[in-house]
Design a protein around this motif. Structure first.
Motif, PDB file in Angstrom:
ATOM      1  N   LEU A  65      67.787  37.452  51.723  1.00 25.96           N
ATOM      2  CA  LEU A  65      69.035  37.850  51.073  1.00 25.96           C
ATOM      3  C   LEU A  65      69.256  39.359  51.121  1.00 25.96           C
ATOM      4  CD1 LEU A  65      69.088  35.564  47.893  1.00 25.96           C
ATOM      5  CD2 LEU A  65      70.439  35.320  49.970  1.00 25.96           C
ATOM      6  N   CYS A  66      68.176  40.127  51.056  1.00 28.57           N
ATOM      7  CA  CYS A  66      68.301  41.585  51.044  1.00 28.57           C
ATOM      8  C   CYS A  66      68.150  42.210  52.425  1.00 28.57           C
ATOM      9  CB  CYS A  66      67.263  42.193  50.087  1.00 28.57           C
ATOM     10  SG  CYS A  66      67.537  41.768  48.358  1.00 28.57           S
ATOM     11  N   GLY A  67      67.884  41.393  53.424  1.00 28.66           N
ATOM     12  CA  GLY A  67      67.718  41.921  54.771  1.00 28.66           C
ATOM     13  C   GLY A  67      66.520  42.835  54.884  1.00 28.66           C
ATOM     14  N   ALA A  68      65.426  42.476  54.214  1.00 23.31           N
ATOM     15  CA  ALA A  68      64.227  43.315  54.178  1.00 23.31           C
ATOM     16  C   ALA A  68      63.162  42.793  55.140  1.00 23.31           C
ATOM     17  CB  ALA A  68      63.663  43.371  52.763  1.00 23.31           C
ATOM     18  N   ARG A  69      62.291  43.677  55.543  1.00 24.02           N
ATOM     19  CA  ARG A  69      61.194  43.282  56.426  1.00 24.02           C
ATOM     20  C   ARG A  69      60.023  42.725  55.624  1.00 24.02           C
ATOM     21  NH1 ARG A  69      57.786  47.071  60.747  1.00 24.02           N
ATOM     22  NH2 ARG A  69      56.385  45.406  61.453  1.00 24.02           N
ATOM     23  N   TYR A  70      59.744  43.329  54.481  1.00 26.84           N
ATOM     24  CA  TYR A  70      58.597  42.920  53.672  1.00 26.84           C
ATOM     25  C   TYR A  70      59.047  42.483  52.284  1.00 26.84           C
ATOM     26  CZ  TYR A  70      56.107  45.751  57.176  1.00 26.84           C
ATOM     27  OH  TYR A  70      55.631  46.285  58.343  1.00 26.84           O
ATOM     28  N   GLY A  71      58.268  41.583  51.697  1.00 23.87           N
ATOM     29  CA  GLY A  71      58.522  41.151  50.331  1.00 23.87           C
ATOM     30  C   GLY A  71      57.226  40.777  49.659  1.00 23.87           C
ATOM     31  N   ALA A  72      57.204  40.856  48.333  1.00 25.06           N
ATOM     32  CA  ALA A  72      55.998  40.504  47.585  1.00 25.06           C
ATOM     33  C   ALA A  72      56.373  40.101  46.166  1.00 25.06           C
ATOM     34  CB  ALA A  72      55.017  41.681  47.549  1.00 25.06           C
ATOM     35  N   LEU A  73      55.515  39.302  45.572  1.00 28.60           N
ATOM     36  CA  LEU A  73      55.683  38.901  44.179  1.00 28.60           C
ATOM     37  C   LEU A  73      54.340  39.072  43.489  1.00 28.60           C
ATOM     38  CD1 LEU A  73      57.576  35.729  42.910  1.00 28.60           C
ATOM     39  CD2 LEU A  73      55.621  36.696  41.710  1.00 28.60           C
ATOM     40  N   GLY A  74      54.315  39.926  42.479  1.00 35.42           N
ATOM     41  CA  GLY A  74      53.097  40.142  41.712  1.00 35.42           C
ATOM     42  C   GLY A  74      53.157  39.389  40.393  1.00 35.42           C
ATOM     43  N   VAL A  75      52.137  38.591  40.103  1.00 36.06           N
ATOM     44  CA  VAL A  75      52.073  37.812  38.869  1.00 36.06           C
ATOM     45  C   VAL A  75      51.182  38.545  37.869  1.00 36.06           C
ATOM     46  CG1 VAL A  75      51.475  35.599  37.834  1.00 36.06           C
ATOM     47  CG2 VAL A  75      52.379  35.677  40.170  1.00 36.06           C
ATOM     48  N   LEU A  76      51.689  38.755  36.669  1.00 39.86           N
ATOM     49  CA  LEU A  76      50.930  39.474  35.646  1.00 39.86           C
ATOM     50  C   LEU A  76      49.810  38.620  35.063  1.00 39.86           C
ATOM     51  CD1 LEU A  76      53.820  41.214  33.661  1.00 39.86           C
ATOM     52  CD2 LEU A  76      52.260  42.263  35.303  1.00 39.86           C
ATOM     53  N   ASP A  77      48.727  39.280  34.650  1.00 40.73           N
ATOM     54  CA  ASP A  77      47.645  38.559  33.970  1.00 40.73           C
ATOM     55  C   ASP A  77      48.011  38.361  32.502  1.00 40.73           C
ATOM     56  OD1 ASP A  77      47.269  40.986  32.693  1.00 40.73           O
ATOM     57  OD2 ASP A  77      45.404  41.471  33.727  1.00 40.73           O
ATOM     58  N   ASP A  78      47.099  37.787  31.720  1.00 43.17           N
ATOM     59  CA  ASP A  78      47.396  37.466  30.329  1.00 43.17           C
ATOM     60  C   ASP A  78      47.660  38.698  29.471  1.00 43.17           C
ATOM     61  OD1 ASP A  78      47.119  34.793  30.904  1.00 43.17           O
ATOM     62  OD2 ASP A  78      44.998  34.713  30.342  1.00 43.17           O
ATOM     63  N   THR A  79      47.138  39.855  29.872  1.00 42.67           N
ATOM     64  CA  THR A  79      47.377  41.071  29.107  1.00 42.67           C
ATOM     65  C   THR A  79      48.775  41.628  29.363  1.00 42.67           C
ATOM     66  OG1 THR A  79      46.577  42.619  30.816  1.00 42.67           O
ATOM     67  CG2 THR A  79      44.931  41.618  29.357  1.00 42.67           C
ATOM     68  N   GLY A  80      49.377  41.239  30.480  1.00 42.02           N
ATOM     69  CA  GLY A  80      50.687  41.751  30.837  1.00 42.02           C
ATOM     70  C   GLY A  80      50.655  43.177  31.344  1.00 42.02           C
ATOM     71  N   GLU A  81      49.450  43.668  31.654  1.00 37.75           N
ATOM     72  CA  GLU A  81      49.308  45.064  32.082  1.00 37.75           C
ATOM     73  C   GLU A  81      48.838  45.210  33.520  1.00 37.75           C
ATOM     74  OE1 GLU A  81      46.628  46.758  29.281  1.00 37.75           O
ATOM     75  OE2 GLU A  81      48.043  46.662  27.607  1.00 37.75           O
ATOM     76  N   ARG A  82      48.358  44.130  34.137  1.00 36.76           N
ATOM     77  CA  ARG A  82      47.868  44.180  35.512  1.00 36.76           C
ATOM     78  C   ARG A  82      48.311  42.929  36.258  1.00 36.76           C
ATOM     79  NH1 ARG A  82      43.785  47.326  37.202  1.00 36.76           N
ATOM     80  NH2 ARG A  82      42.737  45.664  38.352  1.00 36.76           N
ATOM     81  N   LEU A  83      48.271  43.029  37.583  1.00 34.38           N
ATOM     82  CA  LEU A  83      48.631  41.895  38.424  1.00 34.38           C
ATOM     83  C   LEU A  83      47.381  41.077  38.734  1.00 34.38           C
ATOM     84  CD1 LEU A  83      51.022  43.668  40.966  1.00 34.38           C
ATOM     85  CD2 LEU A  83      51.647  42.445  38.884  1.00 34.38           C
ATOM     86  N   LYS A  84      47.473  39.766  38.551  1.00 34.93           N
ATOM     87  CA  LYS A  84      46.344  38.889  38.860  1.00 34.93           C
ATOM     88  C   LYS A  84      46.533  38.153  40.181  1.00 34.93           C
ATOM     89  CE  LYS A  84      48.096  34.775  36.444  1.00 34.93           C
ATOM     90  NZ  LYS A  84      47.798  33.746  35.400  1.00 34.93           N
ATOM     91  N   GLU A  85      47.755  38.197  40.704  1.00 36.56           N
ATOM     92  CA  GLU A  85      48.061  37.523  41.963  1.00 36.56           C
ATOM     93  C   GLU A  85      49.149  38.312  42.674  1.00 36.56           C
ATOM     94  OE1 GLU A  85      49.280  33.011  43.513  1.00 36.56           O
ATOM     95  OE2 GLU A  85      49.127  33.466  41.359  1.00 36.56           O
ATOM     96  N   PHE A  86      49.074  38.348  44.001  1.00 34.24           N
ATOM     97  CA  PHE A  86      50.044  39.125  44.771  1.00 34.24           C
ATOM     98  C   PHE A  86      50.376  38.347  46.035  1.00 34.24           C
ATOM     99  CE2 PHE A  86      51.564  42.974  47.083  1.00 34.24           C
ATOM    100  CZ  PHE A  86      52.408  43.486  46.086  1.00 34.24           C
TER     101      PHE A  86
END
Length: 257
Positions: A65-86
């Motif tokens: 939709l944005c015509g971008a080359r790269y994309g990513a989705l970071g999932v927050l951990d239970d603390t809401g301060e770090r990413l646990k999945e990318f």
């Protein structure tokens, strides 16, 4: 004023009007295309039930939709301060291999800005931002970045990013609006996938309760096994039981569930 004077005076404003009309028409068509693409994407994402597939489809849809080359989705951990999945989309085979052994980002640097303040992030030059910490060895060069937060039931679930416009231009406010709308739909799809997992888990537990307790079937050996159908959603299968009949023969009952 003469007729020839009128003719001489008309062409310029007419050309300007036509040019302006064509620009507006192209803008409207582009908006309609994006809107249709967004609607199609929402339907496609909503049709997925497996959470892992939902997350990957969200990223794939974002770069389209944005015509971008790269994309990513970071999932927050239970603390809401770090990413646990990318989850990433767009990296070539060579780029993946160049990053072998490198841990995925956990929310440091520019990516942490969305974690600290879940407002849309639009950067024309990532390296120029004070929060930038650079890229690890082997990471492809990424100059532009657009990121938005994804909320599920009012809580920040993770962050959705796109980088590097295919035509080389920086991301614009229109790209941001599209990504925000997609993030809103993504939150609903993620919640649905979570609910499906909960329902499936309850159904699996119930089916396990249906496993029979087998009597002594000597000289035969028997065991109870739970093996759900692989398709479509790891539910169902065959129900079975075994018993001694009055004449001492072994009876086995099998039924489709």
């Amino acid at each position: 004023m003469t007729a020839s004077g009128l003719r001489r005076g008309c062409p310029a404003p007419v050309r300007g009007t036509l040019s302006s009309s064509m620009t507006v028409s192209k803008t409207v068509e582009s908006f309609k295309d994006r809107l249709q693409g967004l609607l199609d994407a929402v339907l496609a994402i909503s049709g997925e039930l497996e959470l892992s597939e939902v997350l990957r489809r969200i990223v794939t849809t974002a770069i389209h939709l944005c015509g971008a080359r790269y994309g990513a989705l970071g999932v927050l951990d239970d603390t809401g301060e770090r990413l646990k999945e990318f989850i990433t989309v767009g990296l070539s085979k060579e780029e993946y291999e160049a990053l072998a052994g490198i841990d995925f980002p956990h929310g440091e640097g520019v990516l942490g800005l969305l974690i600290q303040n879940p407002e849309p992030l639009l950067l024309g030059d990532v390296s120029a931002h004070p929060a930038s910490v650079g890229y690890p060895p082997g990471h492809p060069s990424m100059r532009s970045l657009l990121g938005v937060a994804i909320s599920v039931r009012g809580e920040i679930y993770g962050d959705l990013y796109v980088s590097e416009h295919l035509d080389g231009r920086p991301f614009e406010h229109g790209d941001q609006e599209v990504l925000v709308a997609l993030a809103n739909a993504a939150g609903i799809a993620i919640e649905s996938a979570h609910l499906f997992e909960q329902v499936r888990g309850s159904a699996e537990n119930f089916q396990r309760l249906l496993l029979p307790t087998l009597p002594d079937l000597s000289p035969y050996s028997a065991a109870t096994v739970y093996r759900p159908a692989a398709e479509p959603n790891r539910l169902g299968g065959d129900w079975y039981d075994a018993m001694r009949l009055p004449d001492g023969a072994l009876g086995i009952v099998i039924g489709d569930v």
